[in-house]
Scaffold this motif. Structure first.
Motif, PDB file in Angstrom:
ATOM      1  N   HIS A  12       7.735  -3.291 -13.524  1.00  0.00           N
ATOM      2  CA  HIS A  12       8.340  -2.211 -12.737  1.00  0.00           C
ATOM      3  C   HIS A  12       9.097  -2.759 -11.529  1.00  0.00           C
ATOM      4  CE1 HIS A  12       5.622   0.046 -15.248  1.00  0.00           C
ATOM      5  NE2 HIS A  12       4.555  -0.431 -14.640  1.00  0.00           N
ATOM      6  N   ALA A  13       9.812  -3.866 -11.709  1.00  0.00           N
ATOM      7  CA  ALA A  13      10.515  -4.500 -10.587  1.00  0.00           C
ATOM      8  C   ALA A  13      11.531  -3.558  -9.956  1.00  0.00           C
ATOM      9  CB  ALA A  13      11.203  -5.775 -11.056  1.00  0.00           C
ATOM     10  N   GLY A  14      12.315  -2.863 -10.778  1.00  0.00           N
ATOM     11  CA  GLY A  14      13.323  -1.958 -10.233  1.00  0.00           C
ATOM     12  C   GLY A  14      12.708  -0.833  -9.428  1.00  0.00           C
ATOM     13  N   ARG A  15      11.651  -0.237  -9.945  1.00  0.00           N
ATOM     14  CA  ARG A  15      10.999   0.872  -9.245  1.00  0.00           C
ATOM     15  C   ARG A  15      10.397   0.405  -7.930  1.00  0.00           C
ATOM     16  NH1 ARG A  15       6.096   3.343 -12.355  1.00  0.00           N
ATOM     17  NH2 ARG A  15       4.919   1.794 -11.161  1.00  0.00           N
ATOM     18  N   HIS A  16       9.717  -0.734  -7.956  1.00  0.00           N
ATOM     19  CA  HIS A  16       9.112  -1.239  -6.722  1.00  0.00           C
ATOM     20  C   HIS A  16      10.179  -1.663  -5.713  1.00  0.00           C
ATOM     21  CE1 HIS A  16       5.207  -2.250  -9.084  1.00  0.00           C
ATOM     22  NE2 HIS A  16       5.128  -1.061  -8.524  1.00  0.00           N
ATOM     23  N   ALA A  17      11.289  -2.225  -6.216  1.00  0.00           N
ATOM     24  CA  ALA A  17      12.352  -2.662  -5.309  1.00  0.00           C
ATOM     25  C   ALA A  17      12.965  -1.483  -4.567  1.00  0.00           C
ATOM     26  CB  ALA A  17      13.427  -3.416  -6.090  1.00  0.00           C
ATOM     27  N   THR A  18      13.308  -0.434  -5.291  1.00  0.00           N
ATOM     28  CA  THR A  18      13.920   0.725  -4.637  1.00  0.00           C
ATOM     29  C   THR A  18      12.926   1.434  -3.719  1.00  0.00           C
ATOM     30  OG1 THR A  18      13.454   2.047  -6.633  1.00  0.00           O
ATOM     31  CG2 THR A  18      15.660   1.105  -6.404  1.00  0.00           C
ATOM     32  N   ALA A  19      11.647   1.446  -4.101  1.00  0.00           N
ATOM     33  CA  ALA A  19      10.634   2.049  -3.238  1.00  0.00           C
ATOM     34  C   ALA A  19      10.494   1.261  -1.944  1.00  0.00           C
ATOM     35  CB  ALA A  19       9.292   2.119  -3.964  1.00  0.00           C
ATOM     36  N   LEU A  20      10.547  -0.059  -2.050  1.00  0.00           N
ATOM     37  CA  LEU A  20      10.437  -0.898  -0.857  1.00  0.00           C
ATOM     38  C   LEU A  20      11.654  -0.739   0.038  1.00  0.00           C
ATOM     39  CD1 LEU A  20       8.919  -2.992   0.765  1.00  0.00           C
ATOM     40  CD2 LEU A  20       9.828  -4.780  -0.748  1.00  0.00           C
ATOM     41  N   LEU A  21      12.828  -0.659  -0.566  1.00  0.00           N
ATOM     42  CA  LEU A  21      14.039  -0.452   0.227  1.00  0.00           C
ATOM     43  C   LEU A  21      13.982   0.894   0.949  1.00  0.00           C
ATOM     44  CD1 LEU A  21      16.767  -1.800  -2.224  1.00  0.00           C
ATOM     45  CD2 LEU A  21      15.975  -2.869  -0.105  1.00  0.00           C
ATOM     46  N   GLY A  22      13.512   1.919   0.242  1.00  0.00           N
ATOM     47  CA  GLY A  22      13.376   3.228   0.876  1.00  0.00           C
ATOM     48  C   GLY A  22      12.396   3.191   2.028  1.00  0.00           C
ATOM     49  N   ARG A  40       0.832  -1.208   0.000  1.00  0.00           N
ATOM     50  CA  ARG A  40       0.000   0.000   0.000  1.00  0.00           C
ATOM     51  C   ARG A  40       0.863   1.254   0.000  1.00  0.00           C
ATOM     52  NH1 ARG A  40      -2.763  -1.248   4.048  1.00  0.00           N
ATOM     53  NH2 ARG A  40      -1.845   0.091   5.663  1.00  0.00           N
ATOM     54  N   ARG A  41       1.953   1.233   0.771  1.00  0.00           N
ATOM     55  CA  ARG A  41       2.803   2.418   0.878  1.00  0.00           C
ATOM     56  C   ARG A  41       3.579   2.698  -0.403  1.00  0.00           C
ATOM     57  NH1 ARG A  41       4.496   4.471   5.693  1.00  0.00           N
ATOM     58  NH2 ARG A  41       5.507   5.980   4.298  1.00  0.00           N
ATOM     59  N   ILE A  42       3.929   1.664  -1.171  1.00  0.00           N
ATOM     60  CA  ILE A  42       4.710   1.902  -2.391  1.00  0.00           C
ATOM     61  C   ILE A  42       3.830   1.924  -3.639  1.00  0.00           C
ATOM     62  CG2 ILE A  42       6.767   0.887  -1.346  1.00  0.00           C
ATOM     63  CD1 ILE A  42       6.385  -1.573  -3.130  1.00  0.00           C
ATOM     64  N   GLY A  43       2.527   1.823  -3.441  1.00  0.00           N
ATOM     65  CA  GLY A  43       1.594   1.986  -4.547  1.00  0.00           C
ATOM     66  C   GLY A  43       1.429   0.781  -5.453  1.00  0.00           C
ATOM     67  N   THR A  44       1.449  -0.410  -4.872  1.00  0.00           N
ATOM     68  CA  THR A  44       1.197  -1.612  -5.664  1.00  0.00           C
ATOM     69  C   THR A  44       0.349  -2.577  -4.848  1.00  0.00           C
ATOM     70  OG1 THR A  44       2.256  -3.298  -7.041  1.00  0.00           O
ATOM     71  CG2 THR A  44       3.311  -2.819  -4.924  1.00  0.00           C
ATOM     72  N   SER A  45       0.228  -3.813  -5.292  1.00  0.00           N
ATOM     73  CA  SER A  45      -0.615  -4.787  -4.598  1.00  0.00           C
ATOM     74  C   SER A  45       0.223  -5.750  -3.776  1.00  0.00           C
ATOM     75  CB  SER A  45      -1.438  -5.586  -5.617  1.00  0.00           C
ATOM     76  OG  SER A  45      -0.594  -6.377  -6.430  1.00  0.00           O
ATOM     77  N   ALA A  46      -0.420  -6.363  -2.778  1.00  0.00           N
ATOM     78  CA  ALA A  46       0.275  -7.348  -1.953  1.00  0.00           C
ATOM     79  C   ALA A  46       0.755  -8.539  -2.784  1.00  0.00           C
ATOM     80  CB  ALA A  46      -0.630  -7.816  -0.812  1.00  0.00           C
ATOM     81  N   PRO A  47      -0.042  -9.061  -3.755  1.00  0.00           N
ATOM     82  CA  PRO A  47       0.464 -10.151  -4.590  1.00  0.00           C
ATOM     83  C   PRO A  47       1.713  -9.762  -5.383  1.00  0.00           C
ATOM     84  CG  PRO A  47      -1.922 -10.058  -4.748  1.00  0.00           C
ATOM     85  CD  PRO A  47      -1.491  -8.837  -3.985  1.00  0.00           C
TER      86      PRO A  47
END
Length: 310
Positions: A69-79, A49-56
């Protein structure tokens, strides 16, 4: 709240290396993300929810499956986990980019059965491959004509072109043992009966054994350890189906086991069950003839076949 020990987690220990294959990069990044999220005391649902995608999507990302968008989601999650070091984020993006490349089996397309795709995708990244084969010469070591006979038996309705493509996909795997940069080692056990099982004409098995001898005498003699399990092992050594165990040098990649059936396979990962299969293959190798006797056994069988062919 971000866990304190997240700061000690780093992805920079896993260097992007194209020859390892895309799947290994996805899995390494996914495991790192999972460790960071757990270390930060975040649920997958909350993180999504915080990084703007779904739990699955977060779940697939952490499992090393393909996502958009694996790279974008990965860096957002790390942040979100409190990791802001630019070097860490840049390294994660580099690994994500490698993970977006085609898997090693994809150039062969439909020539690779779907159940074997996970194995072919990961084995280039293995430090050591252990296998047990009760009925056939191990796939990596087959000649094209032997492989075509195996494929014809498994896919009797396939066209000759399909059979040739499937066989090419199988035998091409030998190349990874020949590469200059950290090639895997192979410890293979096959039943003695394999050398006596008819495979087309006697000439096919003769040339297959010649191929095995050439491999064990050539450049791969230090990379391949081939054991022949004697029939005298009886039921003690009976397993009944092929087993492949992959061990990786990188801590972010857990052990992987491939258990093949006639038209399906089961994959096992991590500790516990995977270790039991590793121990099983190790026990079979110990009960088999020592690898340094394999050349003599192969040459003796070649002499027997030569009489048949003369």
């Amino acid at each position: 709240m971000t866990g304190k020990h997240v700061e000690t987690l780093s992805i920079r220990g896993f260097a992007p290396r194209p020859h390892l294959g895309a799947a290994a990069h996805r899995r390494a990044l996914g495991e790192h993300l999972r460790q960071c999220r757990i270390g930060a005391n975040l649920t997958g649902k909350y993180a999504a929810r915080r990084i703007g995608t779904s739990a699955p999507t977060v779940s697939r990302l952490e499992k090393g499956e393909r996502t958009e968008h694996a790279g974008r989601h990965a860096t957002a999650l790390l942040g979100l986990c409190g990791i802001t070091d630019r070097r860490e984020l840049s390294h994660a993006l580099s690994i994500a980019a490698q993970g977006e490349r085609p898997d090693v089996w994809e150039p062969f397309g439909g020539s690779v059965a779907r159940w074997v795709q996970p194995l072919l995708a990961l084995e280039p990244a293995a430090q050591r491959i252990m296998s047990y084969e009760p009925q056939l010469v191990p796939g990596w070591l087959q000649t094209p004509e032997y492989a075509q006979l195996v494929m014809r038996a498994g896919f009797p309705d396939a066209s000759q072109k399909e059979i040739e493509d499937r066989a090419a996909a199988r035998v091409s795997r030998l190349k990874m043992f020949l590469r200059a940069q950290d090639p895997p080692a192979l410890v293979a056990v096959m039943d003695e009966d394999v050398l006596r099982r008819p495979a087309g004409s006697p000439g096919v098995m003769y040339r297959q054994i010649e191929h095995l001898i050439a491999l064990l005498k050539g450049d791969l003699r230090h990379r391949i350890s081939l054991h022949i399990a004697p029939l005298s092992m009886g039921m003690t050594g009976a397993v009944g189906h092929p087993i492949v165990h992959l061990r990786f040098a990188d801590a972010l990649l857990s052990d992987f086991v491939y258990l093949e059936q006639s038209e399906s396979a089961r994959c096992v990962e991590g500790e516990g069950e995977a270790e039991r299969y590793q121990s099983r293959i190790f026990s079979l190798s110990c009960m088999s003839h020592p690898a340094d006797q394999t050349l003599t056994q192969l040459e003796d069988r070649l002499d027997e076949l030569a009489v048949t062919l003369s």
